[in-house]
Design an enzyme around this catalytic site. Structure first.
Site, PDB file in Angstrom:
ATOM      1  N   CYS A 171      -6.463   8.131   3.879  1.00 55.67           N
ATOM      2  CA  CYS A 171      -6.485   7.889   2.437  1.00 55.67           C
ATOM      3  C   CYS A 171      -7.873   8.005   1.820  1.00 55.67           C
ATOM      4  O   CYS A 171      -8.002   8.147   0.600  1.00 55.67           O
ATOM      5  CB  CYS A 171      -5.931   6.498   2.138  1.00 55.67           C
ATOM      6  SG  CYS A 171      -4.475   6.076   3.118  1.00 55.67           S
ATOM      7  N   HIS A 306      -9.487   0.713  -4.511  1.00 53.95           N
ATOM      8  CA  HIS A 306      -8.512   1.454  -3.715  1.00 53.95           C
ATOM      9  C   HIS A 306      -7.110   1.081  -4.188  1.00 53.95           C
ATOM     10  O   HIS A 306      -6.287   1.954  -4.455  1.00 53.95           O
ATOM     11  CB  HIS A 306      -8.712   1.137  -2.234  1.00 53.95           C
ATOM     12  CG  HIS A 306      -7.900   1.996  -1.317  1.00 53.95           C
ATOM     13  ND1 HIS A 306      -7.995   3.365  -1.297  1.00 53.95           N
ATOM     14  CD2 HIS A 306      -6.956   1.669  -0.387  1.00 53.95           C
ATOM     15  CE1 HIS A 306      -7.156   3.860  -0.395  1.00 53.95           C
ATOM     16  NE2 HIS A 306      -6.509   2.846   0.166  1.00 53.95           N
ATOM     17  N   HIS A 344       0.093   6.371  -4.736  1.00 57.47           N
ATOM     18  CA  HIS A 344      -0.986   6.599  -3.780  1.00 57.47           C
ATOM     19  C   HIS A 344      -0.959   8.071  -3.375  1.00 57.47           C
ATOM     20  O   HIS A 344      -0.057   8.510  -2.662  1.00 57.47           O
ATOM     21  CB  HIS A 344      -0.765   5.684  -2.566  1.00 57.47           C
ATOM     22  CG  HIS A 344      -1.896   5.697  -1.592  1.00 57.47           C
ATOM     23  ND1 HIS A 344      -2.977   6.524  -1.700  1.00 57.47           N
ATOM     24  CD2 HIS A 344      -2.108   4.955  -0.446  1.00 57.47           C
ATOM     25  CE1 HIS A 344      -3.797   6.306  -0.689  1.00 57.47           C
ATOM     26  NE2 HIS A 344      -3.289   5.347   0.077  1.00 57.47           N
TER      27      HIS A 344
END
Length: 1005
Positions: A171, A306, A344
């Site tokens: 990620c 995040h 995401h």
């Protein structure tokens, strides 16, 4: 850490097809979540509301529109190769191109440079679908997959020679890519870097994984730091930024979105699980980034977190930030995450956050965070010096600082510190370069590979410019720098942006107007300058251009200064004041010289260099001066003496224009010795000069014979024996002024031909006064040299009208005529239109000279509009565990709309397969490239138009051999030189196979 500037960006995220739409989505707290598109997988087959093996708990996520659309022809990628490419490669190619344009650079200008490409990528699902179907693995499937190829594709197609690599840290991939790109810039490894991230969800695999790991949100939505947070929602997208060392960007006066002050990357090491976040490593990477950026935590205005929306992830991240910011209870730091808007985006998450932060600093506003209304009280945000934004935050004046976190599932963490862009630095002036610039009108140019692509982008630019207030000067100046390099060219002038938008829309909608305003790049135009002679003058001639153009003013002033010692009065002031005495010969001749010289020098300064020169009578003085026959001072002295001496001659002469040929008039003139031929403008366009009484008698005769005539309004009988009294005095001045051989091809109206190494000396200029003006002969000779354009250099297009009545040259093509001044109302726009006409046909002007310094500032134009008619996608749906494999890419890939708006690249003159060799060649080319045989015209180039490469050439040879065994002895080295075009290959194969065909026929007989 030295600073890195973000000078360009582009992106596509759910609900946001470009950067402008992305910002709008953020500012309105938009939701980009939608049901799984049928194109991806049948979500119902993999869904279970409760955790179950092989199932996902959601049927929703953040998906971009039309990920299968790809403008393969723009990048010269064959349909077969395009169908085999991972859509992540396709998306990155287009995104990188648009980001470079947004940086104020024509992407082709980066070709051959050390520009680096760093791509963050986490998913490789296309390879999972295609490389496991072993029967269908081909060279194209191989190169169409793999992490490295996402970056390598960009480097290859943009011809970039710097580092090119893909980064997979899960990620955090794309923020780590930015970190690496910045370090490469600072080390001098490259001067530009493209940092990007991409993610396309092709299978439900990660959704199932997130569900089985207890990380998936049932509604498919991330809810960062919210009391409603219940897991991850998947998202996809692509983003790219163009990075440069800040000092270099400021030196080149590039626009800067934001500045990266420092970045840091670390790893969790051994924690409580490889997929679990580590608070201590996160707070350390944030602290390291602060130290490298040279900032204190209290200076940071906001942080893009995040923010996955998992209970554990949010808790660890907030704790790490709180370690640095807990003392800010009175002024808590704003915190948010774009994942709340569209999920995401995994490998693209870091770049999504970076672009959000850059745009926030650029607009000096931080968007509110979705789901902030019900923050998770257990996070104790206030106690940690943090707060969620429930409304947009307006940043204070001065420098603002922001943070950005991106944490990888495997433990690789990254953090960046950014600040707002500094005030633009002034462009450093070149030492001693104080040249005047500007023509008083903006010129907008646009290029594209095809006419249809050009029309599509006219619409796109009109929409972009119409949506905001834009200064027309910077818009025009930027268009030449950014929207250049393609074959098809468009150019139009405009006094303001509103007019420009109207003209763009009109050209896009009207085929005839579109054709008139477009052309094709190629060799530069073969331009002839025609300098207008006496009789074209009028009060205030070129006054509009003088007012509009500093460049023209400079050269008119230069001519005026050279004339002043010889005229005793400013010719410039006389002309611009509207004084009727400009018609007097003593003023008309130097005035026309000044205008001709100033216009000619202006055109030269703009990059319009004459290949051929011709001046009509007195117009020949300015032509000779530009051809290097004599310097300006000498030319000014000579033309001033000519006008003054002629003015002193007694009255009594006149000139008569007759619609008849020179030979037709010979018999009549034999009886009138006081009249002679003065000018020959055409086969039936002659001007007589001489005694006024004799001319009157001839006029009556012509009238009786119904021959049209017109008495000219002149003060003297030019080019006749009545000029003789001034010749000796003029000859004395001419000998002192001198005159050499023209340094450019100059067609003399004294001789009616090209001067071939002959000096234009005193004898020439004396004869020039007395003898006829052979304009028709001179222009006919000039026409044989094949000029593509004539540019009339004078106060009105008189000669352009005359030339249209002259016979065509032997080549049969009449040059296009243009004029920078078209009459009393002309200003900068007519000059701009002349430059536009020549640009459309191959001229590359000196663009900086067209604009004053104040207009030479970058403006972010709308991004390139790619063709979305061609669609490439996997043929089979995602497979259930244990299901048999399906064919993912057919041998002949289906394209939903191939042959759409940009099909002219492929559809040219189509040869009918008249023989087996031709049919075999076209079929093989079509199979290798994925084209229909009917698309393959003989002029198409295999490499440049059809996207062939060495691997495809090897396959082509193999397919040809299968159907024409005689080619087995042919080597690749023999074949390569004959692959320029489809027609070349077909002709070569016919010749090569002919002996075998002949012997076969003989055996059959």
């Amino acid at each position: 850490m030295d600073r890195i500037a973000i000078v360009g960006l582009d992106c596509r995220f759910p609900g946001a097809p470009d950067a402008g739409a992305y910002w709008n989505l953020l500012m309105r707290s938009g939701d980009g979540i939608s049901p799984v598109p049928e194109q991806r997988w049948d979500a119902a087959d993999f869904h279970s509301p409760t955790p179950a093996e092989g199932r996902a708990n959601t049927t929703e996520g953040g998906f971009i529109d039309d990920p299968d659309a790809f403008d393969n022809e723009f990048f010269t990628v064959s349909p077969r190769e395009a169908a085999a490419m991972d859509p992540q490669q396709r998306l990155l190619l287009q995104c990188a191109w648009r980001a470079v344009e947004d940086a104020g650079i024509a992407p082709m200008q980066l070709a051959g440079t050390s520009t680096g490409v760093y791509v963050g990528i986490m998913g490789n699902e296309w390879a999972q679908l295609h490389l496991t179907d072993y029967d269908r693995v081909s060279a194209q499937v191989g190169s169409g997959n793999g992490y490295c190829m996402t970056a390598n594709r960009v480097s290859y197609h943009l011809d970039l020679k710097g580092p090119s690599l893909a980064v997979d840290t899960a990620c955090s991939s794309s923020l780590v890519a930015v970190h690496m790109a910045g370090n490469a810039l600072l080390s001098g490894e490259c001067d530009y870097a493209i940092a990007a991230g991409v993610n396309v969800a092709l299978t439900p695999a990660l959704s199932i994984f997130y569900t089985q790991a207890g990380l998936s949100a049932p509604d498919g939505r991330c809810k960062p730091y919210s009391g409603q947070a219940d897991g991850i929602g998947r998202g996809e997208g692509v983003g790219a930024v163009v990075l440069r060392r800040l000092e270099d960007a400021l030196a080149d006066k590039q626009q800067v979105y934001a500045v990266i002050r420092g970045t840091a990357v670390n790893q969790d090491g051994r924690s409580n699980g490889i997929t679990a976040p580590n608070r201590w490593s996160q707070q350390e990477v944030i602290g390291a980034a602060y130290r490298r950026a040279g900032v204190e935590p209290a200076q940071v205005d906001f942080t893009e977190g995040h923010g996955t929306g998992t209970v554990l992830g949010d808790m660890m991240e907030v704790s790490a930030l709180g370690h640095h910011h807990a003392g800010r209870a009175g002024r808590p730091m704003a915190l948010g995450s774009v994942k709340g808007n569209f999920g995401h985006t995994e490998g693209a998450a870091g770049i999504a956050g970076l672009i959000k932060v850059a745009l926030s600093l650029h607009h000096r506003t931080v968007p509110a965070s979705r789901f902030a209304a019900k923050e998770n009280e257990r996070l104790d945000l206030r106690g940690k010096g943090l707060r969620l934004l429930k409304a947009p935050l307006r940043l204070p004046r001065g420098t603002s600082v922001a943070g950005l976190s991106s944490f990888g599932m495997g433990g690789t963490n990254a953090h960046a510190v950014l600040e707002s862009a500094p005030p633009s630095a002034a462009r450093p002036a070149a030492q001693g370069d104080e040249r005047p610039r500007g023509i008083g009108s903006a010129l907008f140019t646009l290029t594209a590979p095809t006419a249809q692509a050009l029309r599509r982008n006219l619409h796109a630019q009109a929409d972009a410019l119409g949506a905001r207030r834009a200064p027309v000067g910077p818009v025009g100046w930027t268009s030449h720098r950014v929207k250049s390099g393609h074959r098809h060219r468009f150019a139009v002038s405009a006094p303001d942006t509103a007019t420009l938008v109207q003209r763009l829309r009109a050209a896009a909608a009207d085929p005839a107007l579109f054709d008139a305003l477009t052309g094709e790049a190629g060799t530069a135009p073969h331009t002839a300058f025609l300098f207008t002679g006496q009789g074209s003058q009028y009060p205030r001639m070129t006054a509009g251009l003088h007012q509009d153009s500093p460049l023209y003013r400079h050269f008119l002033d230069e001519a005026d200064a050279a004339l002043l010692p010889h005229t005793g009065r400013s010719v410039r002031d006389l002309v611009l004041s509207g004084d009727e005495s400009v018609h007097l010969t003593r003023w008309a001749q130097p005035a026309l010289f000044a205008v001709g010289y100033a216009l000619g020098r202006t055109l030269q300064e703009l990059g319009v260099q004459p290949c051929l020169l011709l001046g009509h009578s007195v117009g020949e003085y300015a032509a000779a001066c530009l051809a290097g026959v004599f310097p300006l001072d000498a030319a000014a002295r000579l033309i001033a003496a000519r006008g003054a001496l002629m003015q002193q001659l007694p009255d009594g002469g006149g000139m008569l224009a007759v619609l008849a040929g020179r030979d037709e008039l010979a018999e009549r003139l034999a009886n009138e010795p006081e009249v002679s031929v003065a000018v020959v403008n055409g086969p039936r366009a002659t001007v007589l000069s001489g005694d006024a009484t004799a001319l009157g008698r001839l006029a009556e005769e012509f009238d009786r014979d119904r021959v049209p005539t017109r008495m000219l309004r002149v003060s003297h009988a030019f080019h006749s024996h009545l000029m003789d009294p001034m010749l000796d005095d003029f000859a004395e001045v001419a000998r002192e002024a001198g005159g050499g051989v023209p340094q450019l091809p100059l067609y003399s109206t004294l001789y009616g031909r090209l001067l071939d190494g002959e000096a234009m000396d005193a004898d020439y200029w004396v004869a020039h006064i007395r003898r006829p003006v052979l304009f028709a002969d001179a222009f006919t000779a000039l026409g044989e040299a094949g000029p593509s354009h004539t540019v009339e250099v004078g106060p009105s297009p008189v000669l352009s009208s005359l030339t249209r009545k002259l016979p065509l040259p032997s080549a049969g093509t009449r040059p296009a005529a243009t004029a920078p001044v078209r009459g009393p109302d002309s200003g900068g726009q007519d000059l701009a239109d002349t430059v536009a006409e020549l640009y459309r046909h191959g001229l590359d002007p000196r663009w900086d000279t067209l604009y004053p310094a104040g207009d030479q500032v970058p403006y972010r134009l709308g991004p390139y509009a790619f063709n979305d008619e061609h669609r490439y996608w996997t043929a089979g749906p995602a497979r259930r565990p244990g299901a048999p494999p399906t064919a993912a890419v057919a041998e002949e890939p289906a394209r939903a709309a191939h042959g759409g708006p940009d099909a002219e690249v492929l559809v040219l003159e189509r040869p009918a397969p008249a023989d087996p060799v031709t049919e075999t060649a076209l079929t093989a080319i079509g199979q290798v490239g994925g084209y229909e045989v009917g698309e393959l015209g003989p002029l198409l180039r295999l490499y440049e138009d059809l996207g062939f490469d060495s691997v495809m050439v090897m396959e082509l040879k193999k397919r040809l051999e299968e159907r024409l065994p005689v080619l087995e002895a042919l080597t690749v080295q023999d074949l390569l030189p004959r692959l320029a075009t489809v027609g070349d290959l077909v002709e070569f194969l016919r010749e090569y196979c002919a002996p075998a065909s002949d012997s076969t026929q003989e055996r059959t007989a």
